[in-house]
Every structure is written in C-alpha cells, then in structure tokens.
Design an enzyme around this catalytic site. Structure first.
Site, PDB file in Angstrom:
ATOM      1  N   SER A 272       6.017   9.360   2.449  1.00 13.93           N
ATOM      2  CA  SER A 272       5.320   8.080   2.344  1.00 13.93           C
ATOM      3  C   SER A 272       6.209   6.927   1.884  1.00 13.93           C
ATOM      4  O   SER A 272       5.768   5.785   1.886  1.00 13.93           O
ATOM      5  CB  SER A 272       4.124   8.212   1.381  1.00 13.93           C
ATOM      6  OG  SER A 272       4.557   8.516   0.077  1.00 13.93           O
TER       7      SER A 272
ATOM      8  N   LYS B 108      -3.143   5.450  -5.173  1.00 10.99           N
ATOM      9  CA  LYS B 108      -2.020   4.508  -5.109  1.00 10.99           C
ATOM     10  C   LYS B 108      -2.468   3.078  -5.400  1.00 10.99           C
ATOM     11  O   LYS B 108      -1.749   2.313  -6.062  1.00 10.99           O
ATOM     12  CB  LYS B 108      -1.356   4.588  -3.733  1.00 10.99           C
ATOM     13  CG  LYS B 108      -0.653   5.925  -3.468  1.00 10.99           C
ATOM     14  CD  LYS B 108      -0.109   6.009  -2.065  1.00 10.99           C
ATOM     15  CE  LYS B 108       0.602   7.347  -1.833  1.00 10.99           C
ATOM     16  NZ  LYS B 108       1.129   7.491  -0.466  1.00 10.99           N
TER      17      LYS B 108
END
Length: 815
Positions: free
Chosen positions: A712, A755
């Site tokens: 990511s 996140k």
C-alpha cells in the site's frame, strides 16, 4: 441336585418367594399310589416355582387368603386337594388358564400355626391328575379332575433295572460333586426300593427349571420318564463338573482384582437388602431424565439400546463407566430446548446501546435478525465474524448480544487450537473420550439456541498431525450443514442451526478461505478520541470505580484529562490500555482514601503526570514540507491505523539503490516498482537521466526496529522519489495510500477506515486514494471523515500533480 438340610421353610419361599425348598419323603412312600379313590372334583392349590410329585412330602407356608381358606376347609374335611403349578410364577392372583393342566392329588398331613402368625402346612403327593374344567374360582379354585393312567412297575426286566441303577449312581455322583448337598441325601437314595418313588423323589430334587419338572410329571410311561430323568441328571453332572473345574482354576489364581470382585458382589447384596444398589439407582435416574427429553426417535432408539446394554453389564467392567458417561451426556444435552427470544426491538436496541458506544452497523444487523425472526417465527441464525484490532469490544459485544436476545452466552477460545477432536470429539471407545467443546458447552448452557462466541478464530492452528480444526469448523459454521452436526462421541446428529455463532478475529488473512466464505464479515475499526472519551465516561470509569470500592462522586475524570491519557499514554485502536491506566489512577487515589490523606477528587493534568509519569507516546503529526523527498503514508497494523514517513535521500555515487527500515519483501518490491517507473518516465517530470546514473538513492522508513510490509505504500514511494529528484515541495498536511503498478495504475488497498482515523489523529487534511476505494469511503460514517478532503486517482501522475507543488525547497540539489 437340590438336597438341603431338612428344616421348616415358609410358603412365601415356595409359592410366593424366591428361595428353594426341601421335598421330604412321606411315611407311606412304598404304598401303591394309585389305589386311592380320586374324587371327580377337587379344590385346587396353585404353586409357584415348584412342582409336587406323587409320594413326595413338602412343607409350605400359606400366604394367600384363598389358599389359607382352602387348606383349613380341606384339613377339617377329606384332607384331599389338587396341587398344580402356575405357568408364570410372577402372577400374584392367577386364573384357571394360568395353571398347568397336569398336577397331583395331595393329602394335607399337618397344619401348623407358627409364632409369626403364619400358617405352615405339610402336604404329600398321591396320584397324578388332569384338570378338565373349572367349577368355581371363589373363594378358591374347584375343578373337575381325571386320574391319569397308573405308572407300570416292571418286574424282572434287566434293562429297566439297569436304568434304575444308572439313575441311582448318577444321583450319588451329583450329590458328591455338589458340596452344598448333605451326605445324608445319598443314604436316603440308597434305601429307596420303589422304582416309581425313586424317579419321583429324584425328579422333585432335580436342579432343573419348572418347565422341565412339569414335563417329567406329565410323562405317564415310567421307562420314558426314567430315561428323560437320566438325560437331565447327565446334563446336571456335566454342569457341576464344569463349575468345579472353573472354581478350581479360580482358587489357584485368585488375585486382587478377583478378590475385589467378590467383595463388591457381597457389597451389592448388602446394598440390595438396604434398598437397591447405586448402579441400579443410576439406571433408574437415567430413565427418569430420558422421559422428559424432547429428542427425535433416532436419538431415543440409540438411548434405549445403549441403556439396555448398560443394564446387562457388570458394574465392575471397564466398559460400564464408558457407557454410563455416554448415556449421561445424551440425557444432559438440551435436545430441542430453546430459550424464548426477546422480540422487543426497542428494548434490545437499548440494551446494545447501554453496553457499547457506537458500533451502529453491528447493532443494526442484530435488530434486523430479530425483526425477521419475529416475522417468520423460525429461521437459521446468522454466522457473524467481527474483525478488528484488539480492545474494540468484539468479545464483549457477543455477551451484549446474548443479553439483548435473552439467550444463554457461551464463549469458546480458539487461540492455539490444534486438535480436530476439540471440535468433533473423540470416539467413545477411547479411554478418556469426551464430546467436542461445542457439545460440552451446550451441555453446560442447557439450551440449544445460545449466542456462541468463537473467540480468536484467526489463531486456529491448522494442518498438523492432530488434524485440521479449521476444516472441522466448516461444518459447524455452514448454515446448510450444521443442522445435522456429527460429533464423534455422540454418534448421532445434533442441530446447531438455532445457535447464533459470533466469531472474532484480528485479521482475515490467516482465516481459511472456505471458512471465511461461510461467515458474514463485519469490520470493527478503531475509535476516534472523542469516542474513546465517551466510552471511558459511560463504561470504563464506572466499572473501575465499582471494582475498586469507590462511590460515583469520590473521583472525577474531566474530558481534558481523559484526552491527555489517550494521546500521551496509549497507542491503540481499542480501549484496553486506556482501561488499565484508569484502573492505575483509581488505585493511586484508593491509597489516599484508605490512609485518610486529603486529595482532590477532580483529577488535574498535574495529578495525571505525577501518577503516570512523563508521556510515553508522541502524537503522530504531519511534518512540514520544507524537506524534499519526505512524504506521509498511511498503514494498517494489528492495533489499528498509523501514519508512516517515507524518506528519500540522494547522494553522489554510481546510481546505487538502497532500502532500510526493516522492510518486508512486498514493500521492497513496491519501492523498486516506484523507482523503476520514475526512471522510465523521468522526462514527464523534467528529471535528467544522468541524475539516476550519478546519484545514489537511499529509501528509509523510520522506526527501523519495527517490521513493515505490504504494497500500500507504492504511490508514497513514488511521490517521495519524485520530490527528491525534482526538489519540489509537497503540499502541506497531505497523506496517501495505494498500490502502484508498472503501468502507472493506482490499485485499491484495505484498512481504509483505520488509516483515516490515523490521519485525523495526525492532523492530516487531504488524503489521496485509488478511485476504487471510493466505495469504502461511502461505507464510513460521516463523523469519521468530517474535515478531510479526499482525492481519488487512477494514474500515478495524478498523484504527482496533486501532491507536488511547483515551488522548490530551499537550497535544492543541482543535477
């Protein structure tokens, strides 16, 4: 044979009892027994468990009222009665049809009144008779009778004499082999001269069944009767010899186990006298429990079959306890026993709200299930899986669901489970065999529709020598299969479809794909600071105050103090560490309270620092954009989301490429992809090719001792490299996450909610994501994304345009 000492034996032992009796010889046994006139009608006395033969005298104790009346009237009259055996000795009040049709006309010799008020009568058999028809049944039986043909005594027949001698010899041999028979019995047999009486006397004493003795009585021909008797004597001698052989072996090898067995048999006899043995009581209790069970015909048949097997077993046998435990398990299970669900949706919703703050998606799902269950009346329970970091309330939520539904609560920890038998059980033939933990838990819960929490399902250890527990769970968690769950111990199917299974996990990656497919996944991400404060106020602080003996108003936590505890002393998505710190603070104040020392009940920030010490964690904050090559990325960890910084440093060299910071293979590959793509498309960003040849590149992610991995950070690596080679500033307070391909595509990543929470904690204002992650944003509550701006991109060059400013950093590198 059955000779014993001549003593008075009660009729309750003969007609109505179980013990054996002693037939006696009468004084006129040598007289012709067919000379007496037989009346056409005789009163009939039924006998139980014995047969009277002509010439034989026996004492009996009369117990039935009918029998007492018959004996008294006969004794005061002709003294002649008919004596016939019952076909079934268990019948207390027999009818005429319950009697054999061949008996003996007997003479009442003596009637005696005993000290215990019972009546004892001595009777002697005379002639054999046949019962033709019933005349009356009250007050006692009277029947029409016919004398049977006389036995023929054969003189000067050598074969018959040899037959009689054989009977005498075998009788004496039987007496010798049986230590319980007195030696006087042999003397009596030697002195009997009449062949008829000899046959009758031995037949009466023969240790045979009632049916065999009745068969002898019914044989008219003396020779045939003697031959039949001889065969029975031969069989009895063989049994006695075999018995003596076994007893001799037992005497030679009598060890402790056998000694214990005999002692236990004696103990059993004593217990029977005192009111029954414990083993029989246990069987009776099992039967009583079984009568109340709502099980299927299949289970009932299995239970009855195993119970019949248990009742035939020796209690000292090893298999007895195995079968007994199995039957106890069957009757203790809640077959088709269910608790009544709470269909008041408002009340259920209030219970969920009282127990947990937030978690609206899960609460909505539970209320939906209740609504459908109320409408339909019967439906298969959902199989939910709560996935999220530690401390967010996954396990406690299961208990809250049980309370809201008014069901029993079961929790089964699966962490480290490595044996398939823990799920399916062991076969009951093994020593120490038990059912699986699912069946054991239902046995404790006493209901078949509990809320069953499978805790830490992602930590099941699979594929080892003890089997694969994860594969065993496939049947348990499949709504189409668990209605007929097969436990190896039970060996019958059990319906698990009414159970509401709730699994918990920290990560989906380690759960078997087939198992994951059977569950409804619900994500529980971390909490915002504001949510943690509310949870602390509503749940954690009241709970800890109560556990430490404080009253509600003796200690007060203000919002600034709670916020400082969360930011400076915890680094988690959940509230478990926060709960521990609150407990520590209350313990500190408990010391002051017990020692009668003054303290401010309202906790201040200074008090907090004194108790907890200096801050343990620095709040993640977005860094300034004064340095080229430093970009803020977003990452997911097992304890929630975090921000990380990708740092790129350039130094003169030969174009070497270095990566540090405990990076995993996947993350290293992402950095390589970003570097190669930037080098291939450097012209689009006005980067000269010689810069890659004459400058070494070093990528580093701080906190080098912490392992990091995953794809990511792909666009974060690219942006940091682009900033370093262009020396352009980054937009302030911007973060990004996304996977990069060599075709410049930006792919979606997971853990978006976690996140975003990390970005908010760090003061980030803008976030760059893949366009395919837009759907994840729509599923997140508005309160989580308030104040954030999202940019959705498909191409990595869009990332560069959004993140890089035209302005260069101070003192840029000249390539």
């Amino acid at each position: 044979m059955d000779f014993n000492e001549m003593k008075t034996i009660g009729l309750s032992d003969i007609i109505e009892g179980e013990t054996e009796f002693l037939p006696l010889m009468g004084g006129n046994e040598e007289l012709p027994m067919d000379d007496a006139d037989v009346p056409k009608q005789l009163p009939i006395l039924p006998l139980r468990n014995t047969v009277l033969f002509p010439g034989v005298m026996i004492p009996i104790t009369v117990g039935r009222e009918k029998s007492i009346k018959l004996i008294n009237e006969a004794y005061s009259g002709t003294k002649l009665i008919g004596v016939v055996s019952q076909v079934d000795g268990a019948i207390e009040d027999p009818t005429f049809d319950d009697l054999f049709k061949t008996g003996v006309m007997a003479q009442v010799v003596k009637v005696l009144k005993m000290p215990d008020d019972s009546t004892t009568v001595i009777i002697q058999g005379r002639n054999r008779i046949a019962l033709d028809s019933e005349v009356q049944s009250q007050p006692y039986f009277i029947a029409n009778v016919t004398p049977l043909l006389s036995d023929v005594i054969i003189d000067n027949n050598e074969e018959f004499k040899a037959l009689m001698d054989s009977i005498k010899d075998m009788s004496l041999k039987a007496i010798k082999l049986n230590p319980n028979i007195p030696s006087d019995a042999g003397f009596a047999i030697k002195n009997i001269e009449s062949p008829t009486f000899l046959v009758n006397f031995i037949s009466s004493n023969l240790n045979s069944s009632l049916e065999d003795k009745q068969k002898l009585l019914e044989i008219t021909d003396l020779t045939e009767r003697a031959q039949t008797l001889l065969g029975m004597l031969s069989k009895e001698i063989q049994m006695l010899e075999l018995k003596n052989q076994i007893q001799d072996k037992v005497k030679l090898d009598l060890d402790k186990q056998q000694r214990d067995y005999f002692l236990n048999q004696q103990l059993k006899t004593i217990q029977d006298e005192l009111g029954g043995s414990p083993h029989e009581q246990e069987i009776i209790e099992l039967k009583k429990k079984a009568e109340k069970k709502k099980w299927s015909k299949e289970v009932k048949d299995v239970f009855e079959k195993e119970l019949a097997k248990l009742s035939r077993m020796n209690p000292m046998a090893a298999e007895f306890s195995i079968h007994h435990n199995y039957l106890e398990t069957l009757v203790d299970l809640p077959w088709n026993e269910f608790s009544n669900d709470n269909f008041d949706l408002k009340k259920a919703g209030k219970i969920l709200d009282d127990d947990h703050y937030g978690l609206d998606k899960i609460k909505e799902r539970i209320l939906e299930y209740l609504a459908v269950l109320k409408l339909k009346g019967d439906m298969k329970s959902p199989i939910l899986c709560f996935v999220g970091p530690p401390g967010v309330g996954k396990t406690s939520l299961g208990k809250s669901i049980a309370r809201a539904l008014n069901r029993e609560y079961i929790r089964m920890a699966l962490g480290g489970l490595r044996d398939e038998a823990e799920i399916r059980g062991h076969r009951k033939t093994y020593i120490g065999a038990m059912p699986g933990r699912i069946i054991q838990s239902l046995k404790k819960a006493k209901k078949s529709n509990p809320v069953f929490v499978l805790d830490e399902i992602d930590k099941v250890v699979g594929g080892n020598v003890s089997g694969d527990p994860a594969s065993a769970l496939l049947e348990v968690l499949d709504p189409e299969q668990n209605s007929s769950f097969y436990d190896n111990y039970l060996e019958v199917e059990y319906d698990l479809s009414k159970i509401m299974f709730v699994a918990t996990a920290n990560s989906l990656s380690s759960i078997h794909p087939a198992l994951r497919d059977r569950m409804e996944i619900i994500d529980l991400s971390g909490y915002l600071i504001q949510e943690k404060i509310e949870i602390a106020k509503r749940h954690l602080i009241p709970k800890q105050l109560e556990e430490h003996g404080f009253k509600k108003n003796q200690l007060v936590f203000k919002k600034p103090v709670l916020e400082r505890i969360i930011e400076d002393y915890t680094a988690e998505s959940g509230v478990r560490t926060l709960d521990k710190h609150i407990a520590k603070i209350i313990r500190n104040r408990a010391k002051f309270l017990v020692m009668d020392e003054a303290f401010d009940k309202e906790l201040s920030l200074e008090d907090l620092r004194t108790i907890m010490g200096p801050p343990r964690f620095q709040k993640d904050k977005a860094i300034s954009n004064e340095h080229a090559g430093v970009v803020t990325g977003l990452a997911w960890t097992s304890v929630g989301g975090v921000i990380l910084f990708v740092e790129v440093s350039l130094s003169r060299g030969k174009g070497q490429f270095t990566m540090t910071g405990s990076l995993g293979d996947v993350m290293k590959e992402s950095a390589t992809v970003a570097y190669k793509y930037l080098r291939a498309h450097s012209e689009e960003l006005n980067i000269p090719q010689k810069a890659f040849e004459k400058w070494d590149v070093h990528i580093h992610i701080p906190e080098g001792a912490t392992p990091k991995d995953g794809p990511s950070a792909g666009i974060t690596f690219f942006t940091a490299l682009a900033s370093a080679f262009t020396q352009r500033k980054l937009k302030n307070k911007i973060a990004m996450t996304g996977e990069l391909t060599l075709r410049s595509k930006v792919l979606p990543v997971g853990g978006i909610k976690e996140k975003i929470l990390a970005a908010k904690r760090a003061g980030i204002k803008e976030i760059i994501l893949s366009s395919e992650n837009k759907k994840d944003i729509h599923e997140i509550s508005e309160k989580y994304i308030k104040g954030l701006t999202f940019h959705f991109v498909d191409n990595v060059m869009e990332v560069a345009d959004l993140a890089l400013l035209k302005t260069k950093v101070k003192n840029p590198i000249r390539f």
